[in-house]
Design a protein around this motif. Sequence first.
Motif, PDB file in Angstrom:
ATOM      1  N   ALA A 119       0.846  -1.204   0.000  1.00  0.00           N
ATOM      2  CA  ALA A 119       0.000   0.000   0.000  1.00  0.00           C
ATOM      3  C   ALA A 119       0.876   1.246   0.000  1.00  0.00           C
ATOM      4  CB  ALA A 119      -0.916  -0.017   1.217  1.00  0.00           C
ATOM      5  N   GLY A 120       1.929   1.230   0.794  1.00  0.00           N
ATOM      6  CA  GLY A 120       2.836   2.373   0.870  1.00  0.00           C
ATOM      7  C   GLY A 120       3.439   2.693  -0.494  1.00  0.00           C
ATOM      8  N   PHE A 121       3.908   1.668  -1.181  1.00  0.00           N
ATOM      9  CA  PHE A 121       4.527   1.878  -2.495  1.00  0.00           C
ATOM     10  C   PHE A 121       3.496   2.348  -3.509  1.00  0.00           C
ATOM     11  CE2 PHE A 121       8.178  -0.075  -0.654  1.00  0.00           C
ATOM     12  CZ  PHE A 121       9.240   0.375  -1.405  1.00  0.00           C
ATOM     13  N   ARG A 122       2.281   1.807  -3.406  1.00  0.00           N
ATOM     14  CA  ARG A 122       1.236   2.249  -4.342  1.00  0.00           C
ATOM     15  C   ARG A 122       0.931   3.724  -4.123  1.00  0.00           C
ATOM     16  NH1 ARG A 122      -1.122  -3.293  -5.021  1.00  0.00           N
ATOM     17  NH2 ARG A 122       0.150  -3.871  -6.835  1.00  0.00           N
ATOM     18  N   ALA A 123       1.147   4.184  -2.861  1.00  0.00           N
ATOM     19  CA  ALA A 123       0.861   5.602  -2.568  1.00  0.00           C
ATOM     20  C   ALA A 123       2.087   6.484  -2.805  1.00  0.00           C
ATOM     21  CB  ALA A 123       0.386   5.729  -1.130  1.00  0.00           C
ATOM     22  N   GLY A 124       3.142   5.927  -3.378  1.00  0.00           N
ATOM     23  CA  GLY A 124       4.271   6.788  -3.751  1.00  0.00           C
ATOM     24  C   GLY A 124       5.570   6.533  -3.030  1.00  0.00           C
ATOM     25  N   GLN A 125       5.582   5.605  -2.061  1.00  0.00           N
ATOM     26  CA  GLN A 125       6.834   5.316  -1.365  1.00  0.00           C
ATOM     27  C   GLN A 125       7.844   4.751  -2.355  1.00  0.00           C
ATOM     28  OE1 GLN A 125       6.226   2.684   1.950  1.00  0.00           O
ATOM     29  NE2 GLN A 125       8.410   2.550   2.396  1.00  0.00           N
ATOM     30  N   ARG A 126       9.129   5.118  -2.184  1.00  0.00           N
ATOM     31  CA  ARG A 126      10.119   4.687  -3.183  1.00  0.00           C
ATOM     32  C   ARG A 126      11.083   3.652  -2.651  1.00  0.00           C
ATOM     33  NH1 ARG A 126      12.474   9.985  -4.818  1.00  0.00           N
ATOM     34  NH2 ARG A 126      14.294   8.701  -5.147  1.00  0.00           N
ATOM     35  N   PHE A 144      14.218 -16.218   2.886  1.00  0.00           N
ATOM     36  CA  PHE A 144      12.777 -16.455   2.862  1.00  0.00           C
ATOM     37  C   PHE A 144      12.034 -15.113   2.791  1.00  0.00           C
ATOM     38  CE2 PHE A 144       8.672 -16.625   4.869  1.00  0.00           C
ATOM     39  CZ  PHE A 144       8.081 -17.727   4.265  1.00  0.00           C
ATOM     40  N   LEU A 145      12.433 -14.183   3.629  1.00  0.00           N
ATOM     41  CA  LEU A 145      11.758 -12.870   3.630  1.00  0.00           C
ATOM     42  C   LEU A 145      11.914 -12.197   2.273  1.00  0.00           C
ATOM     43  CD1 LEU A 145      12.406 -11.123   7.067  1.00  0.00           C
ATOM     44  CD2 LEU A 145      10.668 -12.741   6.406  1.00  0.00           C
ATOM     45  N   TRP A 146      13.116 -12.300   1.738  1.00  0.00           N
ATOM     46  CA  TRP A 146      13.361 -11.691   0.423  1.00  0.00           C
ATOM     47  C   TRP A 146      12.403 -12.293  -0.615  1.00  0.00           C
ATOM     48  CZ3 TRP A 146      15.462 -14.763  -3.605  1.00  0.00           C
ATOM     49  CH2 TRP A 146      15.541 -14.075  -4.829  1.00  0.00           C
ATOM     50  N   ALA A 147      12.324 -13.631  -0.645  1.00  0.00           N
ATOM     51  CA  ALA A 147      11.482 -14.299  -1.637  1.00  0.00           C
ATOM     52  C   ALA A 147      10.014 -13.907  -1.437  1.00  0.00           C
ATOM     53  CB  ALA A 147      11.644 -15.813  -1.516  1.00  0.00           C
ATOM     54  N   LEU A 148       9.618 -13.850  -0.183  1.00  0.00           N
ATOM     55  CA  LEU A 148       8.228 -13.513   0.128  1.00  0.00           C
ATOM     56  C   LEU A 148       7.871 -12.109  -0.376  1.00  0.00           C
ATOM     57  CD1 LEU A 148       5.718 -14.457   1.965  1.00  0.00           C
ATOM     58  CD2 LEU A 148       6.664 -12.850   3.612  1.00  0.00           C
ATOM     59  N   PHE A 149       8.724 -11.154  -0.061  1.00  0.00           N
ATOM     60  CA  PHE A 149       8.424  -9.770  -0.469  1.00  0.00           C
ATOM     61  C   PHE A 149       8.530  -9.604  -1.981  1.00  0.00           C
ATOM     62  CE2 PHE A 149       8.859  -9.121   4.035  1.00  0.00           C
ATOM     63  CZ  PHE A 149       7.915  -8.132   4.295  1.00  0.00           C
ATOM     64  N   GLU A 150       9.485 -10.304  -2.571  1.00  0.00           N
ATOM     65  CA  GLU A 150       9.650 -10.226  -4.035  1.00  0.00           C
ATOM     66  C   GLU A 150       8.391 -10.749  -4.732  1.00  0.00           C
ATOM     67  OE1 GLU A 150      12.031  -8.975  -5.815  1.00  0.00           O
ATOM     68  OE2 GLU A 150      11.847  -9.912  -7.783  1.00  0.00           O
ATOM     69  N   LYS A 151       7.881 -11.884  -4.227  1.00  0.00           N
ATOM     70  CA  LYS A 151       6.735 -12.524  -4.879  1.00  0.00           C
ATOM     71  C   LYS A 151       5.433 -11.793  -4.577  1.00  0.00           C
ATOM     72  CE  LYS A 151       4.691 -16.112  -6.923  1.00  0.00           C
ATOM     73  NZ  LYS A 151       3.568 -16.608  -6.275  1.00  0.00           N
ATOM     74  N   GLU A 152       5.276 -11.408  -3.299  1.00  0.00           N
ATOM     75  CA  GLU A 152       3.974 -10.890  -2.868  1.00  0.00           C
ATOM     76  C   GLU A 152       3.836  -9.383  -3.041  1.00  0.00           C
ATOM     77  OE1 GLU A 152       1.562 -12.916  -2.106  1.00  0.00           O
ATOM     78  OE2 GLU A 152       2.860 -14.679  -2.250  1.00  0.00           O
ATOM     79  N   GLY A 153       4.923  -8.724  -3.437  1.00  0.00           N
ATOM     80  CA  GLY A 153       4.853  -7.267  -3.617  1.00  0.00           C
ATOM     81  C   GLY A 153       3.932  -6.872  -4.759  1.00  0.00           C
ATOM     82  N   GLY A 154       3.527  -7.831  -5.528  1.00  0.00           N
ATOM     83  CA  GLY A 154       2.546  -7.585  -6.580  1.00  0.00           C
ATOM     84  C   GLY A 154       3.001  -6.537  -7.584  1.00  0.00           C
ATOM     85  N   ASP A 160      10.356  -4.160  -6.204  1.00  0.00           N
ATOM     86  CA  ASP A 160      11.110  -5.408  -6.217  1.00  0.00           C
ATOM     87  C   ASP A 160      11.902  -5.496  -4.911  1.00  0.00           C
ATOM     88  OD1 ASP A 160      13.214  -3.735  -6.624  1.00  0.00           O
ATOM     89  OD2 ASP A 160      13.660  -4.399  -8.655  1.00  0.00           O
ATOM     90  N   ALA A 161      12.415  -6.663  -4.593  1.00  0.00           N
ATOM     91  CA  ALA A 161      13.069  -6.853  -3.291  1.00  0.00           C
ATOM     92  C   ALA A 161      14.506  -7.323  -3.487  1.00  0.00           C
ATOM     93  CB  ALA A 161      12.292  -7.872  -2.464  1.00  0.00           C
ATOM     94  N   ARG A 162      15.359  -6.928  -2.566  1.00  0.00           N
ATOM     95  CA  ARG A 162      16.761  -7.353  -2.562  1.00  0.00           C
ATOM     96  C   ARG A 162      17.139  -7.720  -1.130  1.00  0.00           C
ATOM     97  NH1 ARG A 162      15.993  -7.168  -7.183  1.00  0.00           N
ATOM     98  NH2 ARG A 162      17.153  -6.140  -8.848  1.00  0.00           N
TER      99      ARG A 162
END
Length: 744
Positions: free
Chosen positions: A609-616, A634-644, A648-650
Amino acid sequence: MEQPTRPDSIAVLTSGGDAPGMNAAVRAVVRTALALDIQAYVIHEGYLGMTDGGPAIQPATSVQVGGILQRGGTVIGTARSPAFRTRDGRRRAAANLLERGIDALVVIGGDGSLTGANLFRSEWPELLDELVEAGQVDRALADRHPHLRLVGIVGSIDNDMFGTDMTVGADTALHRITEAVDAIHSTAASHQRSFVIEVMGRNCGYLALMAGLATGANWVFIPEHPPEVDDWQTLVCETVMAGRRIGRRQNLVIVAEGAQDRYGERITSSEVQDVLSRGLGEDTRVTILGHVQRGGAPSAFDRNLSTECGYHAVHELVRLGPDEEPKLIGIRDNRVTSSPLMDSVIKTQAVAEHIAARDYDQAMRSRGGSFIESFETLKTLVRAQPSREANGRRTLRLALLHGGGPSPGMNTAVRAALRMAVDGGHTVLAVSGGFPGLQEGRIEELEWMSVSGWVSHGGAEFGTSRTVPKAADLGAIAAQLEANGIDGLLMIGGFDGYESAHLLHTARNIHPAFDIPIVCLPATISNDLPATEITVGADTALNSITTNIDKIKQSGGAQQRVFVVEVMGKDSGYLALSAALATGAERTYLPEEGITLDQLRHDVMQLTAGFRAGQRIGLLVRAEHADRVYTTPFLWALFEKEGGGAFDARQAILGHLQQGGDPSPFDRIQATRLAARCIEFLVEHGGAGRSTSAMCGLIAGQVVFTPLEDFPGLLDPDGARRPADQKWLDLRPIVDTMAAEALH
Ligand code: ADP
C-alpha cells in the motif's frame, strides 16, 4: 496548575550553531506529533523564521521529514536572529505562531537559543495582550492559547550543557576528531614528529578530553582543569620526553580552544607548538580542526539520541500543564530525562563563570562523575611508566585473554590494562587464542611498547576463540595457571568468554589454581551480556551497519525497491533495533519477538500500500536469529513474490564487516575506562585468600562489578543467550512510531 490539555499544534525549530543529529530530532518531533494526531509545523531558519513568519513556518508531513536522518547540519536551517532579542521581534513571533494555532514549541539549540526560548515563553501572555490591544489579534484567539508550552533539546557539538550527559552532535564531532587524529598519527609516527591538535570547546573540555582518551594523546589541555603547576611548559616537555625515552614514536597534544593556565591566561595551540619545538628541539606541527568537527553524517549514537529526545519532547509537551515550567529533554546515566530547562541553562552558564573566576574544582565538579573519572584515567595513562617501583606493595602476575568472537575495542582494552598494571609494578601476561590457548600454554609476557598504537586498532591481536573449555580440559588449564604463577585473570570478550570464566570460577573448589580473582570485561558487538547495559564493540558495529545501510538505501532510491538487511547480534536484538532506529527502517525482526506469518502478511500488505501511494524505498532489518524458519532469503522471496509488482526486493546480509573496523571513539573510551577499573579490581582482590570474581559493566553510566557467580541467574529464563533484562526493547515504541508514520 492547570489541567493538561493536548496542544493543538506543535512547532519545531533549530537555532544557534548547527549540529549533526538535529535532523533526526526534527523528524522525530514531526512524526511523533502526527502519530498523536497533533498538527506539526517546522519553522525554517530558527528565530529568524519565527519572527518573519510567512513561508518560513510550514505545516509538516511525515514524508517531508523522510530521508534526512543521515544528513549532517540541519535541513530546516538555523540562523542568528538579532530581532528575536527585541520585544518587538518576539511579539511578531508570537503573532505568527498564534495565527497558526501553535502554542507548543520544541527548540533544538544551544544555551543561547534556550535562554531566548525561555524568555519568549515567560513573556507570552503579555505579548498576546499587546497584540490584542494593537488590534492585531482577536481576544478570542488569544484566550484559546493563554500559554506557550516549551521543551528544549540541546544541539551542540561541544557537549557543554548541564542537564544532559550528551548533547546532540558531540559524538559525531568526536568521530570527526578521532578520524583526523588517526590519520595524523600515522604520519607523526613515520617522522618522529610532535603534533598539536586544536579542537572546539570554548568552555568545555569534553571533546579534547575524550579525543585524548580515544587517540592515546600524551597531553590534553582543557579549560576546566589547567595544568597544576605554573611552569606547565617544562612539565609538558618532560612528559613528552619521557614518552620518547620509552620508545614512543609520536607525540600528540590536544588543546581545547578555551584552554587556559591557572591564572586564566589562554593557552593557545601555537604557544604549545612553540614550547614543544623549543623544549624538544623537534619539528612540531599544529592542526586546527575547525569546522570539520561540525560536519558530516551524524553518528548512529547522535541519530538515536536525537530521535529519542524528539519523541520524548512531544510526549512531554502533551504531559505538561499549559502553564508548567519548560523542560529540557536529555540523557542522563543512559536514560532519557526531563529536567527544568532554565535550571540547566543557569548551571551551564555557571560552569563558564567558575572557569572565568578560576574556580576550577567547582568547574570540574559541575561536569560530573564520569568526566572526572575519565580525566583521572587519562592522567594516569599519560603519566604511566614502565617498571614503576612497586614501593613495597605485593606485585602480581596478571593474565589477559579474550573469549568469544572478535570485537573492535579488544586491543584498546588490552593496551589500557597493560599500561595500568605495569605502571603499578605488576607483570602482565597475554594469552593467545583464548581459553584453548590458555590450555596449551600460549602465554607470553607483555612489554610496555608491545601495545603501542593499539588504542585505535580493530580486531584482536592476541586472537580469540569461541571454544568453551570442557570439564576434562580444566586440569590442563589449572596446570598452566600454576606453572605461570598467575594471580589474576582479565577476560576481555563476549558470551563464550563469560561462560568459560564462570566455569573456571565454579571449579575453584576442585582446582585451587582457579581460586584467583577473575574479571570479565564485556567486549562483543552483540550487546548480549548480563551485568552491563552496553558492551565494547557494539557502538562500532552499529556505526558500521548504519553507514552501510545508508549506502544501500542510496543505491535503491532510484527504483521502487525493498531491502531486507540482515544484521548480527546472535540472540540479542540490540543491533537490529538500534540500527533500525538509526536508519529509519520500516520493519524490524528481533529474536526476542520472533516472526509470525500473520505479521509477515500484514507487513507485505502495508508495504505494498505504501509503495502504491508513492513510497520509493523500503527497509526491513532482520536480526540473524530472529526466526529459524523465516530466514532472510525467505523474507526476500516472500516480499519479491507478494509485492505484486509495487516494488522489487533485494537482500543484503552484512556479515563480518560488522565485526571489523577500527573502534569508534565511544568504544575506545569505554574500553579504556573499563580496563583501568578491571586492573584496579584485580589488584585489590589479588592474593587475598578466597577470591572474588566479577563481571565489570556499565549500568546507568556507572562502572559496576557484579559477582561472577550471578552470571547464569541474570540470563533470559527462556534459555536464549541474552540477559533477562533486555533494556534495548525500550526503543521499540519509538522505532514503531517512526516507521508507522513513514508508511502513512
Ligand atoms: P546557541 O543557541 O548555539 O547558544 P546563540 O547564543 O547565538 O546560539 O543564540 C541563537 C539565537 O537565540 C540568537 O541569535 C537569538 O535570536 C536567540 N537568543 C540568544 N540569547 C537570547 C536572549 N538572551 N534573549 C533572546 N533571544 C536570545
